[in-house]
Every structure is written in C-alpha cells, then in structure tokens.
Design a protein around this motif. Sequence first.
Motif, PDB file in Angstrom:
ATOM      1  N   ASP A 151       0.830  -1.214   0.000  1.00  0.00           N
ATOM      2  CA  ASP A 151       0.000   0.000   0.000  1.00  0.00           C
ATOM      3  C   ASP A 151       0.863   1.262   0.000  1.00  0.00           C
ATOM      4  OD1 ASP A 151      -2.448  -1.309  -0.157  1.00  0.00           O
ATOM      5  OD2 ASP A 151      -2.508  -1.642   2.014  1.00  0.00           O
ATOM      6  N   ASP A 152       2.027   1.176   0.645  1.00  0.00           N
ATOM      7  CA  ASP A 152       2.982   2.285   0.599  1.00  0.00           C
ATOM      8  C   ASP A 152       3.458   2.500  -0.845  1.00  0.00           C
ATOM      9  OD1 ASP A 152       5.254   3.759   2.623  1.00  0.00           O
ATOM     10  OD2 ASP A 152       5.909   3.331   0.592  1.00  0.00           O
ATOM     11  N   LEU A 153       3.759   1.403  -1.537  1.00  0.00           N
ATOM     12  CA  LEU A 153       4.198   1.496  -2.929  1.00  0.00           C
ATOM     13  C   LEU A 153       3.077   2.050  -3.814  1.00  0.00           C
ATOM     14  CD1 LEU A 153       6.170   1.029  -5.221  1.00  0.00           C
ATOM     15  CD2 LEU A 153       5.493  -1.390  -5.249  1.00  0.00           C
ATOM     16  N   ARG A 154       1.861   1.614  -3.577  1.00  0.00           N
ATOM     17  CA  ARG A 154       0.721   2.103  -4.368  1.00  0.00           C
ATOM     18  C   ARG A 154       0.599   3.632  -4.216  1.00  0.00           C
ATOM     19  NH1 ARG A 154      -2.742  -1.617  -5.230  1.00  0.00           N
ATOM     20  NH2 ARG A 154      -2.527  -2.401  -3.109  1.00  0.00           N
ATOM     21  N   ALA A 155       0.702   4.105  -2.981  1.00  0.00           N
ATOM     22  CA  ALA A 155       0.590   5.547  -2.728  1.00  0.00           C
ATOM     23  C   ALA A 155       1.728   6.306  -3.411  1.00  0.00           C
ATOM     24  CB  ALA A 155       0.593   5.807  -1.219  1.00  0.00           C
ATOM     25  N   ALA A 156       2.932   5.742  -3.357  1.00  0.00           N
ATOM     26  CA  ALA A 156       4.084   6.405  -3.993  1.00  0.00           C
ATOM     27  C   ALA A 156       3.901   6.495  -5.505  1.00  0.00           C
ATOM     28  CB  ALA A 156       5.367   5.646  -3.648  1.00  0.00           C
ATOM     29  N   LEU A 157       3.404   5.416  -6.118  1.00  0.00           N
ATOM     30  CA  LEU A 157       3.161   5.423  -7.560  1.00  0.00           C
ATOM     31  C   LEU A 157       2.066   6.419  -7.936  1.00  0.00           C
ATOM     32  CD1 LEU A 157       3.418   1.587  -8.265  1.00  0.00           C
ATOM     33  CD2 LEU A 157       4.787   3.348  -9.392  1.00  0.00           C
ATOM     34  N   GLN A 158       1.033   6.474  -7.123  1.00  0.00           N
ATOM     35  CA  GLN A 158      -0.049   7.410  -7.407  1.00  0.00           C
ATOM     36  C   GLN A 158       0.409   8.859  -7.250  1.00  0.00           C
ATOM     37  OE1 GLN A 158      -2.948   5.742  -4.716  1.00  0.00           O
ATOM     38  NE2 GLN A 158      -3.846   4.423  -6.296  1.00  0.00           N
ATOM     39  N   ASP A 159       1.472   9.062  -6.443  1.00  0.00           N
ATOM     40  CA  ASP A 159       2.062  10.398  -6.280  1.00  0.00           C
ATOM     41  C   ASP A 159       3.076  10.710  -7.373  1.00  0.00           C
ATOM     42  OD1 ASP A 159       0.579  11.016  -4.067  1.00  0.00           O
ATOM     43  OD2 ASP A 159       2.134  10.499  -2.608  1.00  0.00           O
ATOM     44  N   GLY A 160       3.310   9.755  -8.286  1.00  0.00           N
ATOM     45  CA  GLY A 160       4.185  10.030  -9.416  1.00  0.00           C
ATOM     46  C   GLY A 160       5.569   9.424  -9.346  1.00  0.00           C
ATOM     47  N   LEU A 161       5.875   8.680  -8.284  1.00  0.00           N
ATOM     48  CA  LEU A 161       7.198   8.055  -8.192  1.00  0.00           C
ATOM     49  C   LEU A 161       7.373   7.005  -9.286  1.00  0.00           C
ATOM     50  CD1 LEU A 161       9.796   7.710  -6.243  1.00  0.00           C
ATOM     51  CD2 LEU A 161       8.661   5.597  -5.589  1.00  0.00           C
ATOM     52  N   ARG A 162       8.529   7.004  -9.952  1.00  0.00           N
ATOM     53  CA  ARG A 162       8.806   6.021 -10.994  1.00  0.00           C
ATOM     54  C   ARG A 162      10.152   5.310 -10.789  1.00  0.00           C
ATOM     55  NH1 ARG A 162       4.270   6.736 -11.086  1.00  0.00           N
ATOM     56  NH2 ARG A 162       2.896   7.404 -12.791  1.00  0.00           N
ATOM     57  N   LYS A 163      11.090   5.933 -10.089  1.00  0.00           N
ATOM     58  CA  LYS A 163      12.426   5.346  -9.942  1.00  0.00           C
ATOM     59  C   LYS A 163      12.450   4.328  -8.810  1.00  0.00           C
ATOM     60  CE  LYS A 163      15.633   8.587 -12.039  1.00  0.00           C
ATOM     61  NZ  LYS A 163      15.988   7.624 -13.074  1.00  0.00           N
ATOM     62  N   VAL A 164      12.809   3.103  -9.157  1.00  0.00           N
ATOM     63  CA  VAL A 164      12.805   2.005  -8.191  1.00  0.00           C
ATOM     64  C   VAL A 164      13.696   2.327  -6.998  1.00  0.00           C
ATOM     65  CG1 VAL A 164      13.379  -0.424  -7.827  1.00  0.00           C
ATOM     66  CG2 VAL A 164      12.341   0.298  -9.996  1.00  0.00           C
ATOM     67  N   VAL A 165      14.926   2.770  -7.260  1.00  0.00           N
ATOM     68  CA  VAL A 165      15.891   2.914  -6.156  1.00  0.00           C
ATOM     69  C   VAL A 165      15.504   4.032  -5.194  1.00  0.00           C
ATOM     70  CG1 VAL A 165      17.785   1.851  -7.425  1.00  0.00           C
ATOM     71  CG2 VAL A 165      17.457   4.326  -7.567  1.00  0.00           C
ATOM     72  N   LEU A 166      14.760   5.022  -5.653  1.00  0.00           N
ATOM     73  CA  LEU A 166      14.301   6.067  -4.725  1.00  0.00           C
ATOM     74  C   LEU A 166      13.386   5.461  -3.668  1.00  0.00           C
ATOM     75  CD1 LEU A 166      13.549   9.138  -7.035  1.00  0.00           C
ATOM     76  CD2 LEU A 166      15.492   8.799  -5.496  1.00  0.00           C
ATOM     77  N   TRP A 167      12.532   4.545  -4.102  1.00  0.00           N
ATOM     78  CA  TRP A 167      11.596   3.925  -3.158  1.00  0.00           C
ATOM     79  C   TRP A 167      12.313   2.914  -2.260  1.00  0.00           C
ATOM     80  CZ3 TRP A 167       9.183  -0.946  -2.395  1.00  0.00           C
ATOM     81  CH2 TRP A 167       8.079  -0.919  -1.531  1.00  0.00           C
ATOM     82  N   THR A 168      13.172   2.085  -2.840  1.00  0.00           N
ATOM     83  CA  THR A 168      13.865   1.079  -2.017  1.00  0.00           C
ATOM     84  C   THR A 168      14.804   1.742  -1.014  1.00  0.00           C
ATOM     85  OG1 THR A 168      15.576   0.742  -3.710  1.00  0.00           O
ATOM     86  CG2 THR A 168      13.677  -0.741  -3.751  1.00  0.00           C
ATOM     87  N   ASP A 169      15.487   2.810  -1.432  1.00  0.00           N
ATOM     88  CA  ASP A 169      16.377   3.516  -0.502  1.00  0.00           C
ATOM     89  C   ASP A 169      15.590   4.135   0.656  1.00  0.00           C
ATOM     90  OD1 ASP A 169      18.551   2.823  -2.018  1.00  0.00           O
ATOM     91  OD2 ASP A 169      18.903   4.823  -2.853  1.00  0.00           O
ATOM     92  N   ALA A 170      14.385   4.628   0.346  1.00  0.00           N
ATOM     93  CA  ALA A 170      13.546   5.242   1.385  1.00  0.00           C
ATOM     94  C   ALA A 170      13.113   4.221   2.434  1.00  0.00           C
ATOM     95  CB  ALA A 170      12.314   5.894   0.750  1.00  0.00           C
ATOM     96  N   HIS A 171      13.141   2.939   2.062  1.00  0.00           N
ATOM     97  CA  HIS A 171      12.751   1.882   2.995  1.00  0.00           C
ATOM     98  C   HIS A 171      13.944   1.031   3.437  1.00  0.00           C
ATOM     99  CE1 HIS A 171       8.446   2.641   2.748  1.00  0.00           C
ATOM    100  NE2 HIS A 171       8.634   2.879   1.474  1.00  0.00           N
ATOM    101  N   ASN A 172      15.140   1.652   3.344  1.00  0.00           N
ATOM    102  CA  ASN A 172      16.376   0.985   3.810  1.00  0.00           C
ATOM    103  C   ASN A 172      16.598  -0.368   3.127  1.00  0.00           C
ATOM    104  OD1 ASN A 172      16.972   3.084   5.773  1.00  0.00           O
ATOM    105  ND2 ASN A 172      15.257   2.252   6.959  1.00  0.00           N
ATOM    106  N   GLY A 173      16.315  -0.395   1.825  1.00  0.00           N
ATOM    107  CA  GLY A 173      16.554  -1.617   1.073  1.00  0.00           C
ATOM    108  C   GLY A 173      18.037  -1.975   1.044  1.00  0.00           C
TER     109      GLY A 173
END
Length: 202
Positions: A151-173
């Motif tokens: 659901d966090d990923l869904r919200a990020a995509l709906q906000d326009g996020l497209r870069k994978v590493v921006l999202w994974t880095d934000a979650h300490n991937g």
Amino acid sequence: MKQPLGVILAGGQATRMGGGDKGLLRLGKHCLLDHVIERLSPQVAGLALNANGDPARFARFQLPVLPDSIEDYAGPLAGVLAGLDWAAAQGADTIVTAAADTPFFPADLVPQLLLTAEGMTQPLVLSATPDAARGRVRHPTFGLWPVALRDDLRAALQDGLRKVVLWTDAHNGREALFPVASVDPFFNVNTPDDLAQAEALL
C-alpha cells in the motif's frame, strides 16, 4: 521466511526492439520467456507474469497474467505492485521479480536475496553487480519485495514516483552482490544486436 512467489516483469514497451513483447523473441530453440521461466521456477513457490494488453498471447505458458493497476505505463514498480497484490491474495509474504528479457540471471538469485534479507522486518533487497568505475551497479528489476509494503508502494506510484531505487532507498533496502564472470548475469536484451549477442552466449 517462507519461500517467495516469483513474478516475471514483462510489461515494458520494448521501444528499442520496435515494440511488442521482448519475452516472446526467439533465443535458440525457445523464446526469452521460456529461458526466464526455466531459471526462476525452481527457486520460487509459484510463478506469475506481469504484462499488459491481451493476456491470451501468453496462454501457452499457463501462468497467471497480472496487468498493471496503475495507468499510463508507470514502469517496473507498477509490475512489482501487481505482483505484490497477487501475492497478498495467495497469502504470501514476499515476491521475487525477474525481467523477461534477461535470460542468464543467477540460478541462485532467490537464495542470495533471502540471505541478504536476514534480520529485516520488511525484506527489501535489490540485486547488484560489481563495477570498476561506479563500485556497483544495481539491477532494480531483480529484487525481493515485501507484501507488507504494497500500500505504501501504491501511494508512492499514485504520487508520481517512478524510480525504483528512490523507493527502495527510502525503505532501507539492501543490495545482494552477484559476481560477474565471463558473462554479466544481468545482461538483458534491449536491441537486435543484444539478441544476436545472447545467441552467441547461449
């Protein structure tokens, strides 16, 4: 950790190959997708295909076909989200993704991702290879993803996020580092020249 489900990402637009489905291109006696399925299926508890358009063109593979739920081609993260939603319905905790155009990825992809994820509450790991110039190169279509963050990923995509590493880095991937021998295991087919090179490597 339970064995993850596998999701093959085949939702790309293949613009450099003239459009169409790269996964259906012939490589040797089979198509690219056959090679990917053969390599991933022994490593996961079940398998699905993320692709858009008419699912009938993939009927012979006898796999669930998961379209993106985010409109306007949102890139690989939309495919990851489709896989996470499917996995949630199956009662799974995680998925591992692989790209449909990368036929030589590691046969120990899933074990190494799981090893790197040990101790993580929300296991989120991308594949990487060493690189002399940059230290390492991440391969964001090959990763371990937790259903709990869908659901966090869904919200990020709906906000326009497209870069994978921006999202994974934000979650300490984390990153699982895979060696490169004579062939880059994450070599992918983007152009007709790449396909010819893959034939030679095969």
